[in-house]
Design a protein around this motif. Structure first.
Motif: not given
Length: 473
Positions: A202, A212, A216
């Motif tokens: 990301t 994370e 996601r």
């Protein structure tokens, strides 16, 4: 970056302790690593992948999985660290938090199970067996000589600090939640098997660690089982999680990491102040005043055009500059890296040992990968010679294996409390050419050094010899 370690013991005691520690370690199987030089070490680490292929296709770009199925490599990896080492290591006085973390991933979060104070082996084993906790051992190169050898050569190869952690995880358990790191990662599987899942970053080439959430990260881009002797590389920012599958009693792997805070952005933050300082001496535009009350304004948009113009002038200067000074990054690396791993053969590390250099002597640089010449930006009339940071130098201020990457302080201070430089010799700027002769030649005659008098030549050679930088041949 790590800070310097604590004060040194006497040199003789350090050497004795080093030899004693080496005897505690089981003999290594024939090494599958080539320690001839830093390049050969790295090539043997990623074998059979070619070095040029690795940097063209994988470095900072995508993960690399090397599944070897080679008993020789598996046996060598096992010698680096194993679960059975913990009992002996705990007897040496380990502490929770500093040396060992005990943790487990529960519902996507890291649960730390550390106790207070010293690590008790029976309690550690109980948490491992009954609570299915992962044992994270910090910087094992402090105790395992073979890891010391590997990481010291990798620091020479990358020109960057190299740390490591060992993770021992029981079956059916996971130590850490999905996360990404701010380092380039090399995983060496030592014992058992580990199930890995990697995900698209990301934050590509991330500058910080972050956890994370499962919702996601999406689906894995890579999923596989690591077995003893296998190697995994992935770039900083790669989201990952790993667990020990059922049917495998436990898994042990070592994570070797490098290139923390070692980007172009970090280099520019370090080098730009020196560049501006030098440029302002010659460029009157950089010496003109900023607008009145600029420091009091919230919006300085009206001054951005002028600032852009000045930055372009600096960029033009860089185009024609041979040397761009990196001050703190270079000093941080040279002061905190591992010393050379020479076992109990410390003769070449003893200050003032060997033949005394004279005007008719021939000398050569020792430990070239650990030596550095730099002109310090805050010392315009001096050349700072960063000496090899050798473990056996003890009280002379050399680096210590025991505190490598541990974030402990080792500043020596004068009576007024100001830090003193303990990692370098200082010479007049007129000595620079002679020093470059020594650094760029395999051997050099003292009488041929580019200095005006024989006394200067002999004094330079003697100063370097006293600090183990050169030897007489």
């Amino acid at each position: 970056m790590p800070k310097k370690g604590g004060k040194h013991a006497e040199m003789g005691k350090e050497t004795q302790a080093q030899c004693k520690r080496a005897k505690l370690e089981a003999p290594c199987p024939p090494s599958v690593m080539s320690f001839e030089n830093p390049d050969s070490l790295f090539r043997s680490l990623i074998c059979p992948i070619k070095e040029e292929v690795f940097f063209r296709e994988y470095w900072e770009q995508k993960p690399l999985l090397v599944q070897r199925n080679d008993p020789l490599v598996a046996a060598y990896y096992l010698s680096l660290f194993q679960l059975s080492d913990l009992k002996e290591l705990c007897s040496q006085g380990l502490y929770y938090g500093r040396d060992v973390n005990v943790c487990r991933c529960v519902n996507g979060k890291k649960k730390v199970l550390n106790k207070e104070g010293k690590v008790n082996y029976m309690q550690l084993k109980k948490d491992f067996d009954q609570k299915k906790a992962t044992i994270q051992f910090h910087q094992p190169q402090r105790f395992k000589e073979e890891l010391w050898k590997i990481q010291e050569k990798l620091e020479c190869y990358f020109g960057s600090l190299v740390g490591s952690n060992v993770y021992i995880t029981p079956q059916g358990s996971q130590g850490l939640p999905p996360h990404y790191d701010d380092v380039e990662v090399f995983i060496l599987q030592l014992e058992g098997e580990k199930h890995w899942r990697l995900y698209k970053p990301t934050v590509p080439l991330a500058r910080e660690y972050n956890v994370e959430s499962e919702d996601r990260i999406g689906t894995p881009t890579h999923e596989f089982i690591l077995k003893p002797g296998d190697l995994l590389y992935f770039p900083r920012g790669t989201i990952h999680q790993a667990d020990t599958p059922l049917g495998t009693s436990y898994s042990t792997h070592v994570t070797i990491s490098t290139y923390q805070n070692n980007s172009w952005g970090d280099f520019l933050l370090d080098a730009i102040p020196g560049l501006v300082f030098d440029a302002a001496k010659d460029d009157v535009a950089l010496r003109t005043s900023i607008p009145r009350q600029l420091l009091l304004q919230v919006n300085i948009g009206d001054s951005m055009k002028k600032l852009s113009s000045l930055l372009r002038r600096l960029a033009d200067r860089v185009e024609h500059t041979r040397d761009l000074r990196s001050s703190d990054m270079r000093k941080d690396f040279i002061m905190h890296r591992l010393p050379p791993c020479l076992g109990c053969d410390s003769d070449s590390l003893t200050p003032g040992s060997g033949k005394l250099p004279k005007i008719d002597s021939k000398i050569r640089l020792q430990f070239r990968d650990h030596a550095l010449i730099t002109v310090e930006p805050d010392q315009e009339n001096a050349v700072s010679i960063k000496k090899p940071l050798l473990y056996a130098w003890g009280g002379l201020g050399s680096n210590r294996r025991e505190t490598h990457m541990m974030g402990t302080e080792d500043d020596t201070a004068s009576e007024d409390g100001t830090p003193q430089q303990t990692h370098g010799l200082r010479f007049p700027l007129s000595y620079l050419d002679a020093l470059k002769q020594i650094w760029s030649s395999s051997t050099v005659n003292v009488k041929d050094l580019n200095l005006t008098s024989d006394e200067e030549k002999e004094n330079l050679a003697l100063s370097l010899w006293t600090e183990c930088l050169v030897e007489v041949i």
